[in-house]
Design an enzyme around this catalytic site. Structure first.
Site, PDB file in Angstrom:
ATOM      1  N   ASN A 189       1.079   1.602   7.057  1.00 55.77           N
ATOM      2  CA  ASN A 189       0.847   0.836   6.103  1.00 55.77           C
ATOM      3  C   ASN A 189       0.709   1.547   4.699  1.00 55.77           C
ATOM      4  O   ASN A 189       0.473   0.930   3.615  1.00 55.77           O
ATOM      5  CB  ASN A 189      -0.357   0.031   6.385  1.00 55.77           C
ATOM      6  CG  ASN A 189      -0.060  -1.197   7.375  1.00 55.77           C
ATOM      7  OD1 ASN A 189       0.979  -1.772   7.419  1.00 55.77           O
ATOM      8  ND2 ASN A 189      -0.787  -1.135   8.375  1.00 55.77           N
ATOM      9  N   GLY A 238      -7.970  -7.274  16.300  1.00 56.59           N
ATOM     10  CA  GLY A 238      -8.177  -8.242  17.234  1.00 56.59           C
ATOM     11  C   GLY A 238      -8.474  -7.983  18.673  1.00 56.59           C
ATOM     12  O   GLY A 238      -7.795  -7.050  19.001  1.00 56.59           O
ATOM     13  N   THR A 286       3.328 -13.862  11.045  1.00 57.93           N
ATOM     14  CA  THR A 286       4.131 -13.181  11.855  1.00 57.93           C
ATOM     15  C   THR A 286       4.727 -14.239  12.712  1.00 57.93           C
ATOM     16  O   THR A 286       5.928 -14.040  13.279  1.00 57.93           O
ATOM     17  CB  THR A 286       3.350 -12.296  12.975  1.00 57.93           C
ATOM     18  OG1 THR A 286       2.161 -12.973  13.327  1.00 57.93           O
ATOM     19  CG2 THR A 286       3.092 -10.963  12.256  1.00 57.93           C
ATOM     20  N   ARG A 306      41.765  44.722  -5.444  1.00 56.97           N
ATOM     21  CA  ARG A 306      40.896  44.889  -6.462  1.00 56.97           C
ATOM     22  C   ARG A 306      41.233  45.724  -7.725  1.00 56.97           C
ATOM     23  O   ARG A 306      42.359  46.448  -7.404  1.00 56.97           O
ATOM     24  CB  ARG A 306      39.453  45.644  -6.038  1.00 56.97           C
ATOM     25  CG  ARG A 306      39.789  46.837  -5.060  1.00 56.97           C
ATOM     26  CD  ARG A 306      38.797  47.306  -4.176  1.00 56.97           C
ATOM     27  NE  ARG A 306      39.008  48.600  -3.361  1.00 56.97           N
ATOM     28  CZ  ARG A 306      38.596  48.821  -2.406  1.00 56.97           C
ATOM     29  NH1 ARG A 306      37.494  48.241  -1.773  1.00 56.97           N
ATOM     30  NH2 ARG A 306      38.811  50.075  -1.597  1.00 56.97           N
ATOM     31  N   ARG A 332       0.690  -1.116   0.194  1.00 57.15           N
ATOM     32  CA  ARG A 332      -0.163   0.099   0.118  1.00 57.15           C
ATOM     33  C   ARG A 332       0.686   1.163   0.068  1.00 57.15           C
ATOM     34  O   ARG A 332       0.323   2.301  -0.285  1.00 57.15           O
ATOM     35  CB  ARG A 332      -0.843   0.155   1.229  1.00 57.15           C
ATOM     36  CG  ARG A 332      -2.012  -1.165   1.224  1.00 57.15           C
ATOM     37  CD  ARG A 332      -2.862  -1.129   2.431  1.00 57.15           C
ATOM     38  NE  ARG A 332      -3.320  -0.014   2.987  1.00 57.15           N
ATOM     39  CZ  ARG A 332      -3.791   0.324   4.150  1.00 57.15           C
ATOM     40  NH1 ARG A 332      -3.907  -0.812   4.967  1.00 57.15           N
ATOM     41  NH2 ARG A 332      -4.397   1.445   4.467  1.00 57.15           N
ATOM     42  N   TYR A 341      28.561  33.247   2.633  1.00 53.13           N
ATOM     43  CA  TYR A 341      28.848  31.735   2.481  1.00 53.13           C
ATOM     44  C   TYR A 341      30.170  31.251   3.146  1.00 53.13           C
ATOM     45  O   TYR A 341      31.204  32.021   2.621  1.00 53.13           O
ATOM     46  CB  TYR A 341      28.959  31.077   1.082  1.00 53.13           C
ATOM     47  CG  TYR A 341      29.236  29.878   1.049  1.00 53.13           C
ATOM     48  CD1 TYR A 341      28.534  28.836   1.405  1.00 53.13           C
ATOM     49  CD2 TYR A 341      30.547  29.386   0.492  1.00 53.13           C
ATOM     50  CE1 TYR A 341      28.957  27.368   1.771  1.00 53.13           C
ATOM     51  CE2 TYR A 341      30.895  28.194   0.600  1.00 53.13           C
ATOM     52  CZ  TYR A 341      30.210  27.109   1.149  1.00 53.13           C
ATOM     53  OH  TYR A 341      30.696  26.002   1.302  1.00 53.13           O
ATOM     54  N   GLU A 370      -9.827 -12.663  16.628  1.00 58.94           N
ATOM     55  CA  GLU A 370      -9.974 -11.916  15.448  1.00 58.94           C
ATOM     56  C   GLU A 370     -11.247 -11.502  15.159  1.00 58.94           C
ATOM     57  O   GLU A 370     -12.173 -12.089  15.465  1.00 58.94           O
ATOM     58  CB  GLU A 370      -9.160 -12.607  14.491  1.00 58.94           C
ATOM     59  CG  GLU A 370      -8.100 -13.175  14.518  1.00 58.94           C
ATOM     60  CD  GLU A 370      -6.944 -11.728  14.865  1.00 58.94           C
ATOM     61  OE1 GLU A 370      -7.004 -10.856  14.110  1.00 58.94           O
ATOM     62  OE2 GLU A 370      -5.952 -12.211  15.460  1.00 58.94           O
TER      63      GLU A 370
END
Length: 451
Positions: free
Chosen positions: A226, A140, A81, A422, A15, A348, A154
């Site tokens: 899920n 369950g 399981t 510069r 899923r 930076y 269940e």
């Protein structure tokens, strides 16, 4: 009594509609599986076994990152399981003690809840984790008689009376190792899916006269994932809990719902966090810090009294000493900024060291990458870096040194020196007007040709 963890992580998660194993989808920048492992780690387990199937190699790499001591075993076919837990039996052959079974897609079971299960094991052969469900749905049901668990029913097999029970099964189980695997050996696949279900061991244990009980936890702890929608719900659950924990520890979140935290975020008290701040993994912020709006932090450390942002980015390796100021649209990466230094805006700083009380002017860039290698910039204490300075690494600026605005610094600058690098300014009188007229004419000619 020693504890072993068995974490079931073999499911494909159809899923999720993903090529990635379900348990590796992330919540708060860590795989779901890692959250389950971290909860179990609070028990200080002697052994840790992860049962993987789909995407085995990827799961093994992830486990190695978060729990290198854990053993990953393969469940070759997914037959339920109980079958998954049985895959861990060989890995625990020489282990003596209790085994607790967790699920890699159920990431929020609290360590305190697991401790309650360990305590409840006392006189019981099997302990099941249950929860009071607001909407029991098709979970369950746990049928209790006093503090004894009679059976797990269940939904499909339950009577109307049993369906009215709101105490539901989470799937988490604790039992002594030999007992657990003896019970699993007796489980049969007599169901429509032809699979071996772990909850069936409860009925088998009761038939053998063994004592079984259940411990209750909050329903939110049993949230399983899920689908992508449930993944988003799980993220929201984590964030809500983590924000609440921070505020209870003395952190101010001005607009809590806009702050995103990671699984390992650490923030000291009396820190103020403004809206829309994102914490990636491995961030530690000490006490009395101010994180301003729209900042992004990952892999960094901010010491006491610091101010970060707004709109700042601290990348991995950013280390800010006490009372450092990092302002708007500043990026820091793999750099040490010493006490009281300021990088206030539009700069930076990467692969660098900045001395105490130095001031980095707007638009400064440490030019750290030559296309192949990274190089370091070192700036001494009390230095003043003029606006729009390019520091071409490797290069060092001495203590109390200065650079003129607009400089491109390619050579080391001694202590107390002023660096000017510069080109001389030349004014061409009247040339601006002539150039604009020429460009306008060119644009007009192009427009006429197009028509």
């Amino acid at each position: 009594m020693s504890i072993a963890l068995v974490i079931l992580a073999a499911g494909k998660g159809t899923r999720m509609n993903s090529d990635q194993p379900k348990v590796l989808h992330q919540i708060a920048n860590a795989p779901m599986l890692a959250h389950a492992m971290m909860s179990g780690a609070a028990l200080e387990p002697a052994r840790n076994v992860v049962v993987a199937g789909h995407g085995f190699d990827d799961v093994r790499k992830s486990v190695a990152e978060f729990a290198p001591e854990a053993q990953v075993v393969l469940q070759e076919s997914q037959n339920g399981t109980a079958h998954a837990v049985a895959a861990a039996q060989e890995a625990l052959a020489d282990f003596e003690g209790d085994v607790i079974v967790l699920f890699g897609d159920t990431p929020f079971v609290r360590p305190e809840t697991l401790e309650k299960m360990v305590v409840a094991r006392g006189d019981n052969a099997v302990v099941v984790l249950g929860f009071e469900a607001a909407d029991p749905g098709k979970y369950g049901r746990l049928v209790m008689r006093g503090d004894r668990l009679e059976e797990i029913i269940e939904y499909a097999d339950a009577t109307d009376e049993q369906r009215d029970i709101s105490f539901c099964n989470s799937g988490v189980i604790l039992a002594e190792k030999s007992t657990l695997f003896d019970l699993i050996d007796a489980v049969e696949a007599n169901n429509a899916q032809g699979e071996y279900y772990l909850p069936d061991i409860v009925g088998i244990a009761r038939d053998r006269g063994l004592s079984v009980t259940a411990v209750a936890c909050d329903e939110a702890e049993t949230l399983g994932v899920n689908s992508r929608a449930q993944l988003a719900e799980a993220e929201a659950t984590f964030q809500s809990r983590a924000r609440k924990d921070l505020m209870e520890m003395g952190v101010t979140l001005q607009q809590p719902e806009t702050v995103m935290l990671s699984f390992d975020t650490v923030v000291g008290r009396d820190t103020v966090i403004e809206p829309n701040v994102y914490f990636g993994p491995d961030v530690t912020v000490e006490s009395g810090v101010h994180i301003r709006a729209f900042s992004h932090l990952e892999g960094c450390h901010v010491s006491r009294g610091g101010v970060v942002g707004p709109y700042a980015r601290l990348r991995p390796g950013a280390e800010l000493a006490e009372d450092v100021r990092v302002g708007n649209f500043v990026e820091i990466k793999n750099a040490m900024i010493d006490t009281g230094a300021k990088v206030n805006h539009l700069s930076y700083v990467g692969d660098a060291s900045i001395g105490a009380a130095s001031n980095i002017g707007a638009g400064t860039i440490t030019c750290n990458y030559d296309g192949v290698m990274k190089h370091k910039t070192t700036i001494g204490a009390n230095a003043f870096i003029g606006s729009n300075t390019m520091l071409v690494a490797p290069v060092s600026i001495g203590n109390n040194a200065m650079t003129g605005s607009g400089s491109v610094v390619t050579k080391d600058v001694p202590d107390d020196a002023l660096a000017l690098a510069r080109a001389p300014q030349v004014n061409k009188l009247g040339l601006a007007h002539k150039l604009f007229e020429m460009l306008k004419l060119k644009k007009k000619n192009m427009s006429e040709k197009a028509n």
